[in-house]
Design a protein around this motif. Structure first.
Motif, mmCIF file in Angstrom:
data_model
loop_
_atom_site.group_PDB
_atom_site.id
_atom_site.type_symbol
_atom_site.label_atom_id
_atom_site.label_comp_id
_atom_site.label_asym_id
_atom_site.label_seq_id
_atom_site.Cartn_x
_atom_site.Cartn_y
_atom_site.Cartn_z
ATOM 1 N N GLN A 49 0.823 -1.210 0.000
ATOM 2 C CA GLN A 49 0.000 0.000 0.000
ATOM 3 C C GLN A 49 0.855 1.257 0.000
ATOM 4 O O GLN A 49 0.362 2.354 -0.260
ATOM 5 C CB GLN A 49 -0.948 0.018 1.194
ATOM 6 N N LEU A 50 2.154 1.116 0.281
ATOM 7 C CA LEU A 50 3.058 2.259 0.307
ATOM 8 C C LEU A 50 3.608 2.601 -1.069
ATOM 9 O O LEU A 50 4.122 3.687 -1.278
ATOM 10 C CB LEU A 50 4.226 1.981 1.265
ATOM 11 N N GLU A 51 3.513 1.659 -2.001
ATOM 12 C CA GLU A 51 3.984 1.911 -3.366
ATOM 13 C C GLU A 51 3.179 3.072 -3.932
ATOM 14 O O GLU A 51 1.952 3.119 -3.793
ATOM 15 C CB GLU A 51 3.802 0.658 -4.217
ATOM 16 N N PRO A 52 3.839 4.043 -4.577
ATOM 17 C CA PRO A 52 3.124 5.226 -5.048
ATOM 18 C C PRO A 52 1.839 4.941 -5.826
ATOM 19 O O PRO A 52 0.819 5.582 -5.552
ATOM 20 C CB PRO A 52 4.170 5.945 -5.909
ATOM 21 N N ILE A 53 1.835 4.005 -6.748
ATOM 22 C CA ILE A 53 0.628 3.754 -7.546
ATOM 23 C C ILE A 53 -0.545 3.326 -6.663
ATOM 24 O O ILE A 53 -1.675 3.738 -6.883
ATOM 25 C CB ILE A 53 0.885 2.731 -8.690
ATOM 26 N N GLN A 54 -0.271 2.547 -5.622
ATOM 27 C CA GLN A 54 -1.327 2.132 -4.699
ATOM 28 C C GLN A 54 -1.671 3.247 -3.721
ATOM 29 O O GLN A 54 -2.830 3.507 -3.444
ATOM 30 C CB GLN A 54 -0.914 0.868 -3.933
ATOM 31 N N CYS A 55 -0.655 3.900 -3.214
ATOM 32 C CA CYS A 55 -0.859 4.980 -2.249
ATOM 33 C C CYS A 55 -1.741 6.080 -2.831
ATOM 34 O O CYS A 55 -2.632 6.596 -2.152
ATOM 35 C CB CYS A 55 0.492 5.548 -1.822
ATOM 36 N N MET A 56 -1.513 6.419 -4.105
ATOM 37 C CA MET A 56 -2.297 7.486 -4.727
ATOM 38 C C MET A 56 -3.788 7.150 -4.749
ATOM 39 O O MET A 56 -4.625 8.039 -4.650
ATOM 40 C CB MET A 56 -1.788 7.759 -6.138
#
Length: 182
Positions: A49-56
Motif C-alpha cells: 500500500q506504500l507503493e506510489p501507484i497504490q498509495c495514490m
C-alpha cells in the motif's frame, strides 16, 4: 546411553530457556513499536500500500512526501494519470499534496549524483513543475542537503519511512529504493 540422554535433555532445557528469553525481548520490542505508533513494517516498497501507484488510490485529503526527486510518483504516463486523479480528489476535499525534493542545482544533488551516477532522478522536476502549474493544491519545495530518509505522510493517518543509501552499490542492491524496508 544414559549420558547421551542426559546431555540431550540438558541441551533441550538450555534451548527452551534461551528461546523464552528471546521471545521476551521480542515482546518488549513489539510493545515499544506500538507505543511509538509503528503499525507495520514491510521488506520492500513494491507491491504494498506504500507503493506510489497504490498509495495514490488511498489518498483522500493529504499527502506529504520528502524524497530525492519523486520519480516513483510521476515516471510514466500511468503514474502521472494516477497522480492527477489524486490531485483532483484531494482538491475536491479541500486537501493538499506537498512534495519536498532535493534541489537539482544544489551541491548535495551533485554529490549524490557523484555517488550514484545515473540513479539520481532528473526528469521528474519538469513533470512536477508542469503539475504545479496545473493544480493549485500541489506544492513542491526544494531542499539542499543530502537526504537521510524518504518519508510519506498519508491523510494524517500514517507515516511511511525508509532510509536512503547514498553509494551506488547499496542503492542498486535495494532496487533503487523499491526493495528498501519501510
Amino acid at each position: 546411553n544414559v549420558t547421551i540422554n542426559n546431555l540431550t535433555k540438558s541441551n533441550d532445557e538450555e534451548f527452551i530457556t534461551s528461546a523464552i528469553v528471546e521471545l521476551e525481548i521480542l515482546r518488549k520490542k513489539i510493545h515499544l513499536y506500538e507505543e511509538l505508533g509503528i503499525i507495520n513494517c514491510t521488506e520492500e516498497l513494491k507491491g504494498t500500500q506504500l507503493e506510489p501507484i497504490q498509495c495514490m488510490k488511498d489518498v483522500h485529503t493529504s499527502l506529504s512526501f520528502m524524497g530525492v526527486g519523486g520519480e516513483k510518483w510521476v515516471k510514466d504516463v500511468q503514474l502521472r494519470k494516477a497522480f492527477e486523479n489524486m490531485l483532483r480528489r484531494t482538491k475536491s476535499m479541500g486537501g493538499k499534496v506537498r512534495f519536498l525534493l532535493i534541489n537539482p542545482a544544489s551541491e548535495a544533488y551533485s554529490r549524490l549524483y557523484q555517488l550514484r551516477g545515473e540513479s539520481v532522478p532528473f526528469d521528474s522536476y519538469e513533470r512536477f513543475a508542469n503539475l504545479v502549474n496545473k493544480f493549485d493544491n500541489l506544492k513542491v519545495r526544494l531542499y539542499s542537503d543530502m537526504p537521510s530518509f524518504r518519508m510519506q505522510f498519508v491523510d494524517d493517518t500514517y507515516l511511511a519511512i525508509s532510509r536512503y543509501y547514498f553509494d551506488k552499490v547499496s542503492h542498486d542492491s535495494f532496487g533503487g529504493g523499491w526493495k528498501t524496508p519501510h
